[in-house]
Design an enzyme around this catalytic site. Structure first.
Site, PDB file in Angstrom:
ATOM      1  N   HIS A 179       0.820  -1.209   0.000  1.00 50.90           N
ATOM      2  CA  HIS A 179       0.000   0.000   0.000  1.00 50.90           C
ATOM      3  C   HIS A 179       0.854   1.260   0.000  1.00 50.90           C
ATOM      4  CE1 HIS A 179       0.715   1.039   4.266  1.00 50.90           C
ATOM      5  NE2 HIS A 179       0.602  -0.259   4.535  1.00 50.90           N
ATOM      6  N   CYS A 195       3.066  -4.942   6.696  1.00 48.46           N
ATOM      7  CA  CYS A 195       2.711  -4.587   5.322  1.00 48.46           C
ATOM      8  C   CYS A 195       3.922  -4.028   4.575  1.00 48.46           C
ATOM      9  CB  CYS A 195       1.574  -3.568   5.309  1.00 48.46           C
ATOM     10  SG  CYS A 195      -0.040  -4.272   5.672  1.00 48.46           S
TER      11      CYS A 195
END
Length: 220
Positions: A179, A195
């Site tokens: 992301h 992440c």
């Protein structure tokens, strides 16, 4: 509000059960980097993603005056590099040791991006696939994170202040994503909860190049 939202960026991805206590890894409140591994980078004004990033006309990066105040890191440039590895074109390979993401392309080349990765105790490896793609994704902290941080909001609408940034690619049925980030100074560091984070400009570029079903290999 800005300070509160910025502090959330390091929490946007939850950890797996075997991760160590959060208190064991102190993070500088200004840079969001480990105090034991401070990295100095140059920053410039927020770069609006180029036309080939296919951002919608209503994209907040293009419309919001506040977007110009969001810096982008220049210490790690996106570039095409030679690639002689075993993976087929279209595969994403993340090297957490290098803090780089490679998108394998035809003709022995790969597009290389700088990324931020999980801090100690929050790293992982394996093979996943991109199961979903979202532009300006909403953020709902998973249950694992809320157990550690019950003070977090249960929901945050997508936008320039959202810790998931401008684009997100969801990996398998895990809690992890590739992301964007509203903390571009953390690219090239290990501060996330697992992440893979990129600058908003780079994640918009990658987003246009990959499809749902893309194979993602994360190497520790």
């Amino acid at each position: 509000m800005r300070r509160f939202v910025t502090a959330l960026s390091g929490l946007a991805c939850a950890t797996i059960a075997l991760a160590g206590p959060v208190a064991a890894y102190e993070i500088d409140p200004l840079t969001r980097q480990p105090l034991s591994d401070v990295l100095t980078v140059r920053v410039r004004a927020q770069a609006v993603p180029t036309a080939n990033a296919a951002l919608p006309a209503a994209d907040p990066l293009q419309q919001s005056p506040a977007a110009a105040a969001v810096p982008q890191a220049t210490a790690i440039s996106r570039e095409t590099v030679a690639y002689s590895g075993p993976h087929t074109p279209g595969t994403i390979v993340v090297s957490t040791a290098e803090r780089r993401l490679y998108l394998v392309m035809p003709n022995g080349e790969a597009m290389r991006y700088g990324v931020g990765v999980g801090r100690p105790g929050f790293t992982w490896g394996g093979t996943q696939t991109v199961t979903m793609k979202r532009e300006w994704p909403d953020w709902r902290p998973p249950a694992e994170m809320l157990r550690r941080r019950p003070d977090l909001p249960r929901y945050m609408k997508g936008g320039i202040e959202n810790p998931l940034g401008s684009r997100a690619m969801y990996l398998g049925n895990t809690i992890y994503r590739i992301h964007g980030s509203n903390e571009p100074e953390t690219i090239g560091t290990a501060v996330s909860s697992g992440c893979i984070r990129m600058t908003n400009e780079d994640v918009a570029d990658l987003y246009t190049r990959v499809k749902v079903g893309t194979r993602v290999i994360v190497q520790r």
